[in-house]
Design an enzyme around this catalytic site. Structure first.
Site, mmCIF file in Angstrom:
data_model
loop_
_atom_site.group_PDB
_atom_site.id
_atom_site.type_symbol
_atom_site.label_atom_id
_atom_site.label_comp_id
_atom_site.label_asym_id
_atom_site.label_seq_id
_atom_site.Cartn_x
_atom_site.Cartn_y
_atom_site.Cartn_z
ATOM 1 N N LYS A 241 17.566 61.032 -30.938
ATOM 2 C CA LYS A 241 17.201 62.343 -30.958
ATOM 3 C C LYS A 241 17.007 63.079 -29.558
ATOM 4 O O LYS A 241 16.475 62.199 -28.633
ATOM 5 C CB LYS A 241 16.152 62.275 -32.057
ATOM 6 C CG LYS A 241 16.254 61.794 -33.243
ATOM 7 C CD LYS A 241 17.001 63.150 -33.993
ATOM 8 C CE LYS A 241 17.118 62.532 -35.462
ATOM 9 N NZ LYS A 241 15.952 63.023 -36.143
ATOM 10 N N ASP A 372 3.347 50.123 -38.187
ATOM 11 C CA ASP A 372 4.011 51.260 -38.482
ATOM 12 C C ASP A 372 4.402 51.407 -40.094
ATOM 13 O O ASP A 372 5.206 50.495 -40.609
ATOM 14 C CB ASP A 372 5.177 51.811 -37.665
ATOM 15 C CG ASP A 372 5.575 53.086 -37.824
ATOM 16 O OD1 ASP A 372 4.791 54.017 -37.425
ATOM 17 O OD2 ASP A 372 6.456 53.375 -38.242
ATOM 18 N N GLU A 401 -1.015 51.745 -40.691
ATOM 19 C CA GLU A 401 -0.698 53.061 -40.333
ATOM 20 C C GLU A 401 -0.272 53.643 -41.628
ATOM 21 O O GLU A 401 1.098 53.463 -41.646
ATOM 22 C CB GLU A 401 0.131 53.407 -38.856
ATOM 23 C CG GLU A 401 0.328 54.754 -38.641
ATOM 24 C CD GLU A 401 1.824 55.569 -39.295
ATOM 25 O OE1 GLU A 401 1.877 56.407 -39.217
ATOM 26 O OE2 GLU A 401 2.673 54.556 -39.768
#
Length: 643
Positions: A241, A372, A401
């Site tokens: 990205k 994560d 998280e």
């Protein structure tokens, strides 16, 4: 917890409440105690519970574990013949009964003390025998016969004669080191520290572990004890990205998202060569330790399309109908640079590989992992992995998280996660925060909160529009309500510009280097760092703020204000906080304090010292408060009783 299916949680030095409902037939006195054992089966001191409110048959007490590991306890109920005897005799004497009426009672009491003499510590045996002899001595008066036995109340409370003992099943408490409950986290991207960029965010120089280590003393100076790093592994090159999550990266320019893990340079056990080497990382950890900081490492179980796993273990991913591997999606969001892991195809192989990776980093000095999106993986996997890691090193901690459903967040806590992100960011009124804190306090035995005003992904609209006073408000709430809190770099610089239509930062650091002018902010005074430093110092200096079980709210007649206190039962340290949720207007409020929770009688006067401004006031139960958010949006008082 969950009827004993999962271990409850505690930390070393924590006063852990134990409660039970226990009752029996008739009028005989009941005793209740806790039998608890340390991590290696060693017996701990006898802990007797005390009755709660009359008529409810509830018994309460505390234990204080002092070592890391797996503790167990049972609750025992028993007939207490001494207490039964004592209660009966004192009532009969109070009713005017004499020696003739009490002859059998005195003899029965002496028999009970004969049993007690075999139980009490050796130094007390003679005293108990003498009391039994006095009960049998017919030449004495009633008072002199009974008094020595009645004076044994405290001794025989701690060393009771126990009959008809019944016991519960064994329950488990996992005890972590104190940082599991009390910690201050700071997040930065190592690649941005020491980086240089040109026009249109074109990288000129990439930050490294060596340049990032130069930022560590400043982080430590603000009072943080955990430095959290986003993934430090090689970043995927396929489908990388660009800036602001654009689909096409500029070749050789855009650095990509660290969460797109893996390339031809390696996977989860490798280091992004632009950051340095494994030896550089070890040196970085050493600098952190020398400054009183631990490193928290990101554990993100996902892969970029060019991660080595994609070739060696394609079965670890999901193949779609057209034969392509499915990339991550959270509709309408798409993450073309990330392949999620499929734990159904080869669970044994995946488990062993992840265990190997985590142990690799533990061996290299990492004792804290921020995981994560753990809610997108199976709970039995996490339960297995965490137990395996704890068996090797019980000091390792895991932060979940997981911004997901409450039941899932709770489930992750129950199966072993040490701490959890929470909904703190989205509780923006005093009423909402009070209700939410009640929920968190009730779930503390299995889920410990960690409050973050911001993250790289989350820039709440309150910070977008609330100005510097709101930055202070959210920092006070996070650091004073929760024993553990954290912040992402840039909060101290009041970064507040969002990507249009999104609750995240514009020019997001997830996709580009973002060097910050720390020195310039300090010169101009446009920094929240001194305020953050003060709050972290207050936390360190006041043990009351290092726990959550002690949180109590007090009434205040303005819905824009929240009033709460924390009291440390061992030191007596008491902190009283009043914080505004309004960053734009002056607010007045009148308190009605729950004085016993402050360790005071209802009528007492006391002194409070504001730890932020230094001002001192004389207070009582009812007090008027004025808060101007442009001066200080909160009072953080230490309570000083007049004694």
């Amino acid at each position: 917890m969950s009827c004993g299916r999962y271990p409850a949680k505690a930390v070393v030095g924590e006063l852990v409440p134990i409660s039970a409902v226990s009752y029996r037939e008739g009028h005989h006195s009941l005793g209740v105690n806790v039998v608890w054992q340390g991590p290696h089966g060693e017996a701990e001191p006898f802990t007797r519970l005390v009755p709660g409110e009359p008529g409810l048959d509830q018994w309460h007490g505390v234990i204080k574990p002092d070592r890391v590991g797996r503790w167990t306890f049972t609750v025992e109920a028993f007939d207490d013949p001494y207490l039964t005897w004592r209660n009966a005799v004192t009532k009969k004497i109070g009713a005017g009964q004499g020696l003739e009426d009490l002859a059998n009672d005195l003899a029965e009491g002496a028999d009970v003390l004969d049993l007690a003499s075999k139980i009490v510590p050796q130094a007390e045996e003679e005293r108990v025998r003498a009391a039994a002899a006095a009960l049998r001595d017919e030449d004495r008066s009633l008072f002199s016969r009974v008094s020595p036995a009645l004076d044994l109340e405290e001794l025989l409370w701690q060393h009771p004669v126990r009959q008809l003992v019944t016991t519960t099943r064994s329950y488990v408490i996992w005890v972590d080191r104190q940082r599991a409950l009390y910690s201050s986290w700071y997040e930065f991207f190592p690649r941005s520290e020491g980086a240089e960029i040109g026009p249109d965010a074109t990288p000129i120089k990439h930050g490294t572990f060596k340049t990032a280590s130069e930022r560590i003393p400043a982080v430590a100076a603000m009072g943080f004890d955990v430095l959290y790093l986003p993934p430090i592994h090689p970043i995927g090159k396929i489908n990388r990205k660009g800036r602001n999550n654009t689909l096409v990266a500029r070749p050789g320019i855009d650095v990509g998202s660290p969460w797109a893990i893996g390339s031809d340079e390696g996977g989860h056990d490798a280091i992004n060569p632009l950051l340095g080497t494994l030896e550089d990382f070890r040196d970085f950890i050493g600098v952190a330790h020398a400054n009183g900081l631990e490193i928290a490492m990101d554990l993100a179980l996902q892969a970029a399309p060019d991660h080595p796993w994609v070739k060696t273990h394609p079965e670890w991913f999901t193949t779609r109908a057209d034969g392509t591997i499915a990339y991550a999606e959270n509709p309408p969001k798409k993450y073309q640079d990330i392949y999620p892991i499929n734990f159904d195809n080869d669970p044994k192989g995946l488990r062993e590989e992840v265990l190997r990776i985590v142990l690799h980093w533990v061996e290299n000095g990492v004792k804290i992992f921020r995981v994560d999106n753990p809610h997108t993986k199976t709970l039995n996997f996490w339960q297995w992995l965490i137990s395996k890691i704890k068996a090797v090193d019980p000091d390792v901690l895991f932060l979940a998280e997981a911004f997901t459903r409450p039941a899932m967040m709770g489930g992750l806590g129950k199966i072993g996660f040490t701490q959890s992100y929470t909904y703190f960011t989205w509780r923006t009124t005093a009423w909402e925060m009070r209700e939410y804190m009640g929920q968190l306090k009730a779930s503390l035995d299995y889920m410990r909160p960690n409050f973050w005003p911001n993250t790289p992904d989350i820039l709440h609209e309150s910070l977008q529009h609330g100005g510097p006073p709101m930055f202070k408000i959210r920092t006070v709430l996070a650091s004073m309500l929760s024993p553990s809190w954290g912040m992402y770099a840039g909060l101290e610089l009041f970064e507040h510009v969002n990507r249009p239509g999104a609750e995240e930062y514009i020019d997001n650091e997830k996709f580009e280097l973002k060097p910050r002018d720390w020195a310039g902010a300090e010169r101009t005074g446009r920094t929240l760092a001194p305020y953050i430093t003060k709050l972290n110092a207050i936390r360190r200096e006041n043990p009351a703020l290092q726990w959550l079980r002690n949180l109590e709210f007090h009434e205040i007649d303005n819905p824009s204000l929240l009033c709460w206190s924390k009291r440390d039962p061992e030191t007596g340290n008491t902190v009283l906080v009043i914080c505004s949720f309004d960053s734009a207007n002056v607010q007045w409020g009148n308190t009605t304090l729950d004085m016993p929770t402050l360790g005071l009688d209802w009528h007492e006067r006391f002194t409070v010292t504001d730890q932020i401004s230094g001002a001192t006031y004389e207070w009582g139960q009812h007090n008027a408060v004025r808060i101007d958010p442009y001066v200080e949006p909160a009072h953080v008082f230490v309570v000083h009783p007049r004694r």
